[in-house]
Scaffold this motif. Structure first.
Motif, PDB file in Angstrom:
ATOM      1  N   PRO A 486      51.766  33.133  34.732  1.00 30.83           N
ATOM      2  CA  PRO A 486      50.453  32.446  34.597  1.00 30.83           C
ATOM      3  C   PRO A 486      49.455  32.334  35.682  1.00 30.83           C
ATOM      4  O   PRO A 486      48.576  32.150  35.590  1.00 30.83           O
ATOM      5  CB  PRO A 486      51.168  30.846  34.135  1.00 30.83           C
ATOM      6  N   ARG A 487      50.113  31.996  37.323  1.00 32.48           N
ATOM      7  CA  ARG A 487      49.178  30.961  37.744  1.00 32.48           C
ATOM      8  C   ARG A 487      47.952  32.257  38.356  1.00 32.48           C
ATOM      9  O   ARG A 487      47.253  32.378  39.071  1.00 32.48           O
ATOM     10  CB  ARG A 487      49.895  30.839  38.978  1.00 32.48           C
ATOM     11  N   ASN A 488      48.227  33.150  38.271  1.00 36.88           N
ATOM     12  CA  ASN A 488      47.919  34.454  38.180  1.00 36.88           C
ATOM     13  C   ASN A 488      46.788  35.096  37.773  1.00 36.88           C
ATOM     14  O   ASN A 488      45.516  36.118  37.578  1.00 36.88           O
ATOM     15  CB  ASN A 488      48.078  36.077  38.665  1.00 36.88           C
ATOM     16  N   THR A 489      46.735  34.322  36.723  1.00 36.62           N
ATOM     17  CA  THR A 489      45.855  33.993  35.533  1.00 36.62           C
ATOM     18  C   THR A 489      43.878  34.572  35.419  1.00 36.62           C
ATOM     19  O   THR A 489      43.631  35.567  35.006  1.00 36.62           O
ATOM     20  CB  THR A 489      46.004  33.340  34.021  1.00 36.62           C
ATOM     21  N   ARG A 490      43.566  34.252  35.970  1.00 38.23           N
ATOM     22  CA  ARG A 490      42.542  33.996  37.161  1.00 38.23           C
ATOM     23  C   ARG A 490      41.696  35.370  37.667  1.00 38.23           C
ATOM     24  O   ARG A 490      40.933  36.012  37.099  1.00 38.23           O
ATOM     25  CB  ARG A 490      41.961  32.847  37.900  1.00 38.23           C
ATOM     26  N   PHE A 491      43.056  35.645  37.925  1.00 36.05           N
ATOM     27  CA  PHE A 491      42.413  36.568  39.125  1.00 36.05           C
ATOM     28  C   PHE A 491      42.602  38.309  38.343  1.00 36.05           C
ATOM     29  O   PHE A 491      41.563  39.510  37.674  1.00 36.05           O
ATOM     30  CB  PHE A 491      43.681  37.670  39.993  1.00 36.05           C
ATOM     31  N   ARG A 492      43.680  38.514  37.097  1.00 31.15           N
ATOM     32  CA  ARG A 492      43.936  39.597  36.423  1.00 31.15           C
ATOM     33  C   ARG A 492      42.789  39.003  35.035  1.00 31.15           C
ATOM     34  O   ARG A 492      41.943  40.883  34.628  1.00 31.15           O
ATOM     35  CB  ARG A 492      45.034  39.205  35.468  1.00 31.15           C
ATOM     36  N   ILE A 493      42.072  38.696  34.620  1.00 37.16           N
ATOM     37  CA  ILE A 493      40.687  38.192  34.101  1.00 37.16           C
ATOM     38  C   ILE A 493      39.737  38.789  34.280  1.00 37.16           C
ATOM     39  O   ILE A 493      38.838  40.067  33.999  1.00 37.16           O
ATOM     40  CB  ILE A 493      40.306  37.141  33.394  1.00 37.16           C
ATOM     41  N   ILE A 494      39.178  38.899  35.988  1.00 36.94           N
ATOM     42  CA  ILE A 494      38.550  39.202  36.642  1.00 36.94           C
ATOM     43  C   ILE A 494      38.513  40.796  37.063  1.00 36.94           C
ATOM     44  O   ILE A 494      38.067  41.653  36.673  1.00 36.94           O
ATOM     45  CB  ILE A 494      37.869  38.340  38.170  1.00 36.94           C
ATOM     46  N   LYS A 495      39.927  41.262  37.138  1.00 36.03           N
ATOM     47  CA  LYS A 495      40.206  42.178  37.597  1.00 36.03           C
ATOM     48  C   LYS A 495      40.122  43.072  36.324  1.00 36.03           C
ATOM     49  O   LYS A 495      39.046  44.267  35.700  1.00 36.03           O
ATOM     50  CB  LYS A 495      41.320  42.617  37.619  1.00 36.03           C
ATOM     51  N   ALA A 496      40.132  42.997  34.695  1.00 39.12           N
ATOM     52  CA  ALA A 496      40.208  43.308  33.819  1.00 39.12           C
ATOM     53  C   ALA A 496      38.327  43.814  33.093  1.00 39.12           C
ATOM     54  O   ALA A 496      37.487  44.601  33.242  1.00 39.12           O
ATOM     55  CB  ALA A 496      40.616  42.145  32.490  1.00 39.12           C
ATOM     56  N   LEU A 497      38.022  42.151  33.246  1.00 40.51           N
ATOM     57  CA  LEU A 497      36.360  42.464  32.957  1.00 40.51           C
ATOM     58  C   LEU A 497      35.396  43.252  34.341  1.00 40.51           C
ATOM     59  O   LEU A 497      34.613  44.424  33.745  1.00 40.51           O
ATOM     60  CB  LEU A 497      36.103  40.995  33.276  1.00 40.51           C
ATOM     61  N   ASN A 498      35.621  43.532  35.390  1.00 41.89           N
ATOM     62  CA  ASN A 498      35.707  44.613  36.154  1.00 41.89           C
ATOM     63  C   ASN A 498      35.731  46.093  35.718  1.00 41.89           C
ATOM     64  O   ASN A 498      34.626  46.310  35.853  1.00 41.89           O
ATOM     65  CB  ASN A 498      35.993  44.565  37.753  1.00 41.89           C
ATOM     66  N   MET A 499      36.935  46.083  34.984  1.00 39.37           N
ATOM     67  CA  MET A 499      36.967  47.847  34.714  1.00 39.37           C
ATOM     68  C   MET A 499      36.366  48.138  34.018  1.00 39.37           C
ATOM     69  O   MET A 499      35.834  48.849  33.495  1.00 39.37           O
ATOM     70  CB  MET A 499      38.577  47.184  34.886  1.00 39.37           C
ATOM     71  N   LEU A 500      36.273  46.208  33.028  1.00 37.20           N
ATOM     72  CA  LEU A 500      35.382  46.606  31.515  1.00 37.20           C
ATOM     73  C   LEU A 500      34.074  46.974  31.795  1.00 37.20           C
ATOM     74  O   LEU A 500      33.335  47.407  30.974  1.00 37.20           O
ATOM     75  CB  LEU A 500      35.636  45.767  30.665  1.00 37.20           C
TER      76      LEU A 500
END
Length: 517
Positions: A486-500
């Protein structure tokens, strides 16, 4: 004085007179009501000095009921273009000091002229509404004028952003233009919207109701959902227009503006590791999750007082604007109902129309049961949300925090509705239904004949939870792309948006789909 100087002086006098609208006394009355004039509102809305007013000298063409003797320059609406944060916008502001802001055919022509121009230039249109309705002296011509405006609202929908601010009365046919725009803002105590006023309501139905209780800002913000924002005053309403536009592209062919991000993308939020209660029947506040993961905790919520069991609004991740859709466990346990489904669906469709990625935070136990919901068409309303997510081609990132059961799992941007990246927290429970309900169905006969039915149910519920009340079953089939801390949620969302960011997806060629309205 030369003839040329005389003509210039005459022009200056005419401009000065036109800017006074209905005159000093009418302006004083407007101020006495606690309201600004049309030009004062435009000055507050746009970048300083950017407004170019056009069609200042237009007057009406009506000769009925002595109208040929009453002509005021501008004819009750101020139109033109300017900038907001340096970006081009078109604006019209109805002037209540001129014929009560009532709509004539020439007022309609002025409004339509700049709506057409906005479509050609690919720029947003902002309407500041303050009108007593159709100008009765013009009869069918006034109705035709409304119809021309509505047609342009329809053609512009999904092409350029359209925002309506209701700064005073907006009644009868006038209400349909704001209803056709993307976002509506009302001011508390000053503005109201209804199709038929209190006197007609009293005559037809016998109800005795005030203007405020029939169509005030609070009513439409909480009960009907007609307005997306209820501002405390005109200054706040106009500031909201500016803020809303900061999250949007100029038109459907452009991307959203990027903002410099000062919030670290790898910022860890340890409190998210502990936010989900051990007891699945206990709630927590989804606003805490949203504020923890978005840039600088900034979230512009839309329709915050309507259907509170779902949260929608705009935020940024690493400077990129996104639309956020989230269930709210603190209200009705986060269930979906007719109003929440409608609210979510319309927002998803807006974001998709204007290339705004969607981030969905899921904690939904199902749809609200009962005859009230079924009779109200919850099936159709739920299908709207399903349709909106399935139709959307923008980047879609979904994070399941806790419950995601049955049909409600499907409609909240699941993998099969073309979710691009579907993450889950370890606390996620993705199943057809909760353990208690499932055991009631699966072991109904055994429980009846068991010597200790309660102990038997508890045992089977634990078995079901171990098997299904976790994200790993879904992850095993690839329906969840990853289980994340859970504490990594921000980073994972940003990485996903960058990839997309370079995502390309088109729907089958068609005139349009038939969404279950």
């Amino acid at each position: 004085m030369s003839k040329q100087e005389e003509k210039i002086s005459q022009l200056i006098d005419k401009r000065t007179e036109a800017r006074l609208g209905g005159g000093e006394k009418a302006i004083e009355k407007q101020h006495a009501r606690g309201k600004y004039t049309a030009r004062e509102r435009i000055a507050m809305l746009l970048d300083e000095g950017s407004f170019e007013e056009l069609d200042m000298f237009v007057t009406h063409r009506c000769t009925n009921f002595g109208q040929d003797k009453k002509h005021i320059a501008g004819d009750g609406v101020v139109t033109g273009f300017g900038t907001i944060d340096g970006r081009l916008v078109y604006v019209f502001a109805q002037d209540f000091t001129v014929f009560g802001g009532s709509l004539s055919v020439t007022m309609s022509l002025k409004i339509c002229k700049y709506r057409d121009m906005a479509m050609k230039m690919g720029a947003p249109v902002i309407g500041l509404n303050d009108s007593g309705g159709a100008r009765i002296q013009e009869g069918i011509n006034a109705l035709a004028g409304y119809s021309e405006i509505f047609q342009r609202n329809i053609l512009a929908s999904g092409v350029i952003p359209q925002i309506s601010a209701i700064m005073g009365p907006c009644a009868g046919g006038a209400v349909y233009s704001p209803a056709l725009t993307d976002f509506t803002i009302m001011t508390k105590g000053l503005s109201y919207m209804f199709l038929t006023g209190p006197s007609v309501v009293k005559t037809v139905t016998g109800e005795d109701v005030s203007q405020e209780n029939l169509g005030g800002a609070s009513v439409h913000a909480t009960k009907s959902g007609v307005t997306h924002f209820a501002a405390e005053n005109e200054e706040e309403a106009l500031a909201l227009v500016r803020k809303l536009l900061s999250y949007m592209p100029q038109n459907n062919m452009e991307e959203t503006p990027l903002v410099t991000c000062t919030d670290p993308i790898d910022r860890l939020e340890d409190k998210l590791n502990d936010i989900i209660p051990d007891n699945p029947k206990r709630s927590y506040d989804m606003y805490e999750v949203i504020s923890a993961i978005v840039d600088n905790g900034e979230f512009l919520e839309v329709s915050k007082d309507y259907a509170k069991n779902i949260i929608i609004g705009f935020a940024r991740f690493n400077g990129q604007a996104v639309g956020v859709v989230a269930n709210q466990p603190k209200v009705l346990a986060g269930v979906l109902d007719s109003n929440a489904s409608r609210k979510g669906a319309r927002f998803v469709r807006f974001c998709d129309a204007f290339n705004i990625p969607l981030v969905t935070l899921v904690d939904v136990p199902g749809f609200l049961p009962g005859t009230g919901q079924e009779y109200n068409g919850v099936i159709l309303h739920g299908a709207k949300l399903l349709y909106a997510y399935g139709e959307a081609t923008v980047p879609k990132v979904t994070v399941t925090l806790r419950k995601s059961y049955g049909g409600s799992h499907i409609v909240m941007s699941c993998k099969q509705l073309r979710g691009d990246m579907n993450y889950a927290w370890p606390s996620a429970e993705i199943a057809v239904m909760g353990a208690e309900g499932a055991v009631g169905v699966l072991y109904a006969k055994e429980a009846k004949t068991h010597e200790n039915p309660e102990a038997f149910k508890q045992e089977k519920e634990e078995e079901y939870r171990d098997l299904f009340a976790n994200p790993y079953q879904a992850a095993k089939y690839g329906y969840i792309d990853d289980v994340i801390e859970p504490r990594n949620t921000r980073f994972r969302i940003i990485k996903a948006l960058n990839m997309l960011a370079t995502k390309k997806l088109t729907n089958p060629a068609k005139k349009h789909g038939n969404i279950p309205l």
